[in-house]
Write an enzyme that holds these catalytic residues in place. Structure first.
Site, PDB file in Angstrom:
ATOM      1  N   SER A 238       0.869  -1.183   0.000  1.00 45.69           N
ATOM      2  CA  SER A 238       0.000   0.000   0.000  1.00 45.69           C
ATOM      3  C   SER A 238       0.899   1.223   0.000  1.00 45.69           C
ATOM      4  O   SER A 238       2.059   1.153   0.419  1.00 45.69           O
ATOM      5  CB  SER A 238      -0.898   0.004   1.246  1.00 45.69           C
ATOM      6  OG  SER A 238      -1.429   1.290   1.504  1.00 45.69           O
TER       7      SER A 238
ATOM      8  N   TYR B 114      -1.986  -1.034  10.085  1.00 48.34           N
ATOM      9  CA  TYR B 114      -2.145  -1.347   8.667  1.00 48.34           C
ATOM     10  C   TYR B 114      -0.845  -1.064   7.914  1.00 48.34           C
ATOM     11  O   TYR B 114      -0.368  -1.899   7.127  1.00 48.34           O
ATOM     12  CB  TYR B 114      -3.293  -0.516   8.104  1.00 48.34           C
ATOM     13  CG  TYR B 114      -3.556  -0.717   6.625  1.00 48.34           C
ATOM     14  CD1 TYR B 114      -4.233  -1.841   6.176  1.00 48.34           C
ATOM     15  CD2 TYR B 114      -3.151   0.235   5.699  1.00 48.34           C
ATOM     16  CE1 TYR B 114      -4.500  -2.019   4.831  1.00 48.34           C
ATOM     17  CE2 TYR B 114      -3.412   0.064   4.347  1.00 48.34           C
ATOM     18  CZ  TYR B 114      -4.076  -1.066   3.912  1.00 48.34           C
ATOM     19  OH  TYR B 114      -4.332  -1.241   2.575  1.00 48.34           O
TER      20      TYR B 114
END
Length: 257
Positions: free
Chosen positions: A147, A160
């Site tokens: 990401s 995350y």
């Protein structure tokens, strides 16, 4: 360019295939000729994916399996059945993942472990289960999901972001370890993508909106759809990406230029 046969004779396993980018990837690989096993923790999600494949006339090459990537036994049984059903494996796409947000100072260990378990440990478990079949082909490809949060500051997403940075490092190590056995391992690093995950990121109610202001794509077209990432994955997993390994491709519309 006609891409309808780019993945003819290819067999792919896609986790997270019941929604979002995982579903878009399943449909894209089917459209390009692959036989695909879609895995997801959600049986209804997988059924929706099958219905879309039926509408596209590609469902005859789709199998589905309910699988929890964070559970070792579920991965062993589900991935094993998927590979057996496909008769081997050429491509693994680890798209399954979750996104949640919290102030780091109040983040519980249970919150942290849940995200680590699905995103990072799940990527490891599925990859480990798939490696023997991927290596047997001499042309195996693993596409993992990092990401933009792995390299750029995304507030309230420490857990995350940690998983996505870990996935990048895992991918680099995997690419080096198995390069002489014909395996390629790459990451996509999406950002500014409109999916179920990004629509409900669980941001704190007392967030500082100024910290999030920079997370907008520079192209001025708004967030892109999941199919944008699916197209990039198809390139990386095909022979068009044959000289790409041990790296990541950022797909964010210039958000982090």
């Amino acid at each position: 360019m006609d891409l309808t046969h780019r993945f003819a004779e290819y067999r792919a396993l896609v986790t997270g295939g019941g929604s979002g980018i995982g579903r878009a990837t399943v449909l894209r690989l089917l459209d390009e000729g692959a036989a695909v096993a879609a895995a997801d923790v959600s049986a209804p999600g997988l059924e929706e994916t099958r219905e879309l494949a039926s509408g596209a006339g590609t469902a005859d090459r789709l199998t589905t399996t309910v699988l929890d990537v964070a559970d070792e036994e579920s991965v062993r049984d589900g991935a094993g059945a998927a590979v057996e059903g496909l008769g081997g494996l050429d491509v693994l796409v680890n798209a399954a993942g979750i996104l949640d947000s919290a102030h780091t100072e109040t983040m519980t260990l249970a919150f942290w472990n849940r995200i680590i378990g699905v995103n990072l440990t799940g990527t490891f478990l599925v990859t480990r289960a798939a490696l023997p079949a991927l290596l047997a082909t001499g042309r195996g490809v693993v596409v993992n999901f990092s990401s933009t949060s792995a390299a750029f500051a995304h507030p309230y997403m420490a857990a995350y972001a940690a998983t996505k940075g870990g996935i990048q490092s895992f991918t680099h190590a995997l690419a080096a370890e198995y390069s002489k056995r014909g395996l390629r391992a790459v990451c996509v690093a999406p950002g500014s993508i409109d999916s179920g995950m990004t629509r409900a990121p669980g941001l704190p109610e007392d967030l500082d909106a100024d910290l999030l202001a920079k997370l907008s794509p520079a192209l001025g077209k708004g967030f892109a759809g999941p199919e944008t990432v699916a197209g990039a994955i198809a390139m990386l997993a095909s022979e068009d990406g044959a000289f790409i390994t041990g790296t990541e491709l950022r797909i964010d519309g210039g958000t982090h230029m």
